[in-house]
Design a protein around this motif. Structure first.
Motif, PDB file in Angstrom:
ATOM      1  N   MET A  34      -6.673 -63.874   3.985  1.00  0.00           N
ATOM      2  CA  MET A  34      -6.307 -62.960   5.068  1.00  0.00           C
ATOM      3  C   MET A  34      -5.693 -61.685   4.490  1.00  0.00           C
ATOM      4  O   MET A  34      -6.076 -60.581   4.865  1.00  0.00           O
ATOM      5  CB  MET A  34      -5.313 -63.612   6.032  1.00  0.00           C
ATOM      6  CG  MET A  34      -4.858 -62.670   7.145  1.00  0.00           C
ATOM      7  SD  MET A  34      -3.539 -63.353   8.156  1.00  0.00           S
ATOM      8  CE  MET A  34      -4.489 -64.334   9.301  1.00  0.00           C
ATOM      9  N   ALA A  35      -4.751 -61.830   3.578  1.00  0.00           N
ATOM     10  CA  ALA A  35      -4.037 -60.669   3.022  1.00  0.00           C
ATOM     11  C   ALA A  35      -4.961 -59.754   2.229  1.00  0.00           C
ATOM     12  O   ALA A  35      -4.776 -58.541   2.225  1.00  0.00           O
ATOM     13  CB  ALA A  35      -2.895 -61.143   2.131  1.00  0.00           C
ATOM     14  N   GLU A  36      -5.946 -60.331   1.576  1.00  0.00           N
ATOM     15  CA  GLU A  36      -6.818 -59.540   0.710  1.00  0.00           C
ATOM     16  C   GLU A  36      -8.012 -58.931   1.436  1.00  0.00           C
ATOM     17  O   GLU A  36      -8.684 -58.076   0.886  1.00  0.00           O
ATOM     18  CB  GLU A  36      -7.267 -60.385  -0.478  1.00  0.00           C
ATOM     19  CG  GLU A  36      -6.099 -60.703  -1.418  1.00  0.00           C
ATOM     20  CD  GLU A  36      -6.455 -61.658  -2.549  1.00  0.00           C
ATOM     21  OE1 GLU A  36      -7.567 -62.250  -2.521  1.00  0.00           O
ATOM     22  OE2 GLU A  36      -5.616 -61.816  -3.453  1.00  0.00           O
ATOM     23  N   SER A  37      -8.250 -59.354   2.667  1.00  0.00           N
ATOM     24  CA  SER A  37      -9.367 -58.765   3.406  1.00  0.00           C
ATOM     25  C   SER A  37      -8.929 -57.428   3.993  1.00  0.00           C
ATOM     26  O   SER A  37      -7.759 -57.233   4.335  1.00  0.00           O
ATOM     27  CB  SER A  37      -9.844 -59.701   4.522  1.00  0.00           C
ATOM     28  OG  SER A  37      -8.918 -59.750   5.567  1.00  0.00           O
ATOM     29  N   PHE A  42      -2.960 -56.172   7.958  1.00  0.00           N
ATOM     30  CA  PHE A  42      -1.964 -56.033   9.017  1.00  0.00           C
ATOM     31  C   PHE A  42      -1.732 -57.374   9.717  1.00  0.00           C
ATOM     32  O   PHE A  42      -0.593 -57.724  10.053  1.00  0.00           O
ATOM     33  CB  PHE A  42      -2.386 -54.957  10.015  1.00  0.00           C
ATOM     34  CG  PHE A  42      -1.392 -54.720  11.104  1.00  0.00           C
ATOM     35  CD1 PHE A  42      -0.104 -54.283  10.820  1.00  0.00           C
ATOM     36  CD2 PHE A  42      -1.723 -54.941  12.427  1.00  0.00           C
ATOM     37  CE1 PHE A  42       0.832 -54.074  11.826  1.00  0.00           C
ATOM     38  CE2 PHE A  42      -0.801 -54.732  13.441  1.00  0.00           C
ATOM     39  CZ  PHE A  42       0.475 -54.302  13.142  1.00  0.00           C
ATOM     40  N   ARG A  43      -2.796 -58.145   9.935  1.00  0.00           N
ATOM     41  CA  ARG A  43      -2.655 -59.476  10.551  1.00  0.00           C
ATOM     42  C   ARG A  43      -1.790 -60.386   9.672  1.00  0.00           C
ATOM     43  O   ARG A  43      -1.001 -61.177  10.175  1.00  0.00           O
ATOM     44  CB  ARG A  43      -4.018 -60.113  10.800  1.00  0.00           C
ATOM     45  CG  ARG A  43      -4.720 -59.556  12.002  1.00  0.00           C
ATOM     46  CD  ARG A  43      -5.915 -60.366  12.454  1.00  0.00           C
ATOM     47  NE  ARG A  43      -6.269 -61.456  11.580  1.00  0.00           N
ATOM     48  CZ  ARG A  43      -7.478 -61.704  11.113  1.00  0.00           C
ATOM     49  NH1 ARG A  43      -8.481 -60.949  11.458  1.00  0.00           N
ATOM     50  NH2 ARG A  43      -7.719 -62.729  10.324  1.00  0.00           N
ATOM     51  N   LYS A  88       4.722 -57.968   1.313  1.00  0.00           N
ATOM     52  CA  LYS A  88       3.819 -57.560   0.233  1.00  0.00           C
ATOM     53  C   LYS A  88       2.676 -58.569   0.178  1.00  0.00           C
ATOM     54  O   LYS A  88       2.879 -59.733  -0.133  1.00  0.00           O
ATOM     55  CB  LYS A  88       4.546 -57.507  -1.121  1.00  0.00           C
ATOM     56  CG  LYS A  88       5.664 -56.490  -1.177  1.00  0.00           C
ATOM     57  CD  LYS A  88       5.137 -55.094  -0.991  1.00  0.00           C
ATOM     58  CE  LYS A  88       6.244 -54.075  -0.944  1.00  0.00           C
ATOM     59  NZ  LYS A  88       5.823 -52.795  -0.425  1.00  0.00           N
ATOM     60  N   GLY A  89       1.471 -58.092   0.474  1.00  0.00           N
ATOM     61  CA  GLY A  89       0.303 -58.959   0.520  1.00  0.00           C
ATOM     62  C   GLY A  89      -0.471 -59.010  -0.785  1.00  0.00           C
ATOM     63  O   GLY A  89      -1.559 -59.555  -0.844  1.00  0.00           O
ATOM     64  N   GLY A  90       0.076 -58.473  -1.835  1.00  0.00           N
ATOM     65  CA  GLY A  90      -0.572 -58.492  -3.144  1.00  0.00           C
ATOM     66  C   GLY A  90       0.495 -58.531  -4.212  1.00  0.00           C
ATOM     67  O   GLY A  90       1.620 -58.962  -3.968  1.00  0.00           O
TER      68      GLY A  90
END
Length: 186
Positions: A34-37, A42-43, A88-90
């Motif tokens: 989800m985070a990398e798409s 934002f989701r 932080k998604g990465g």
């Protein structure tokens, strides 16, 4: 449980209805996807903030303010306090922790929490620890002023060290059908 899961559970509690909620991560790998798409970034932020009981926030245009959500708590004197949430998604560096410290100071918040897809490095942990602790007024309890909480922590059911934030998201009143068969508020 995340907001939508709580709504569904509360609506159908005690009823023998089977349901499945799609699009909510069930493990670290699905959270990573989800985070990398492109459309999921934002989701991912919304999901992670809400999953911990926070209120997601997005500024209305302009530059990123460093705030992805808020949590609130009250002390023994009933004074409200704010916790700034950053996601932080990465990968991230200790500078992300320093940035959060700056936002907490700028917003005059009591605490900050960095929600992260990746595990923190030793330097990031050290940077967070250097912020000290928030002393709950007139109480023996203190909390990390800045802390890092990972997706892995969440799925291992580890809890961040936070005061009671249960007042952040309030439960809506149930809807009942009025005599005219239209929805009404209880």
């Amino acid at each position: 449980l995340v907001g939508s899961e709580m709504c569904i559970r509360d609506s159908f509690e005690g009823k023998k209805i089977k349901y499945e909620i799609k699009g909510i991560p069930k493990d670290v790998e699905s959270a990573r996807k989800m985070a990398e798409s492109r459309e999921g970034k934002f989701r991912f932020e919304q999901w992670f903030v809400t999953a911990l009981g926070g209120q997601p926030y997005k500024s209305s245009g302009g530059a990123d303010t460093g705030i992805d959500g808020f949590m609130y708590f009250k002390d023994i004197d009933n004074k409200s306090h704010t916790i700034i949430v950053s996601v932080k998604g990465g990968s991230y560096r200790p500078s992300a922790v320093r940035d959060l410290k700056g936002v907490v100071e700028r917003e005059n918040a009591s605490m900050g929490i960095l929600l992260a897809l990746e595990e923190p490095t030793a330097k990031a942990k050290s940077e967070a620890a250097s912020s000290g602790r928030f002393q709950m007024p007139r109480a023996q309890k203190s909390y990390p002023k800045i802390q890092i909480y990972s997706v892995s922590d969440f799925f291992k059911e580890k809890k961040p060290e936070l005061p009671d934030i249960s007042g952040t998201l309030r439960k809506a009143s149930p809807i009942k059908k009025a005599e005219n068969n239209l929805p009404g508020i209880d």
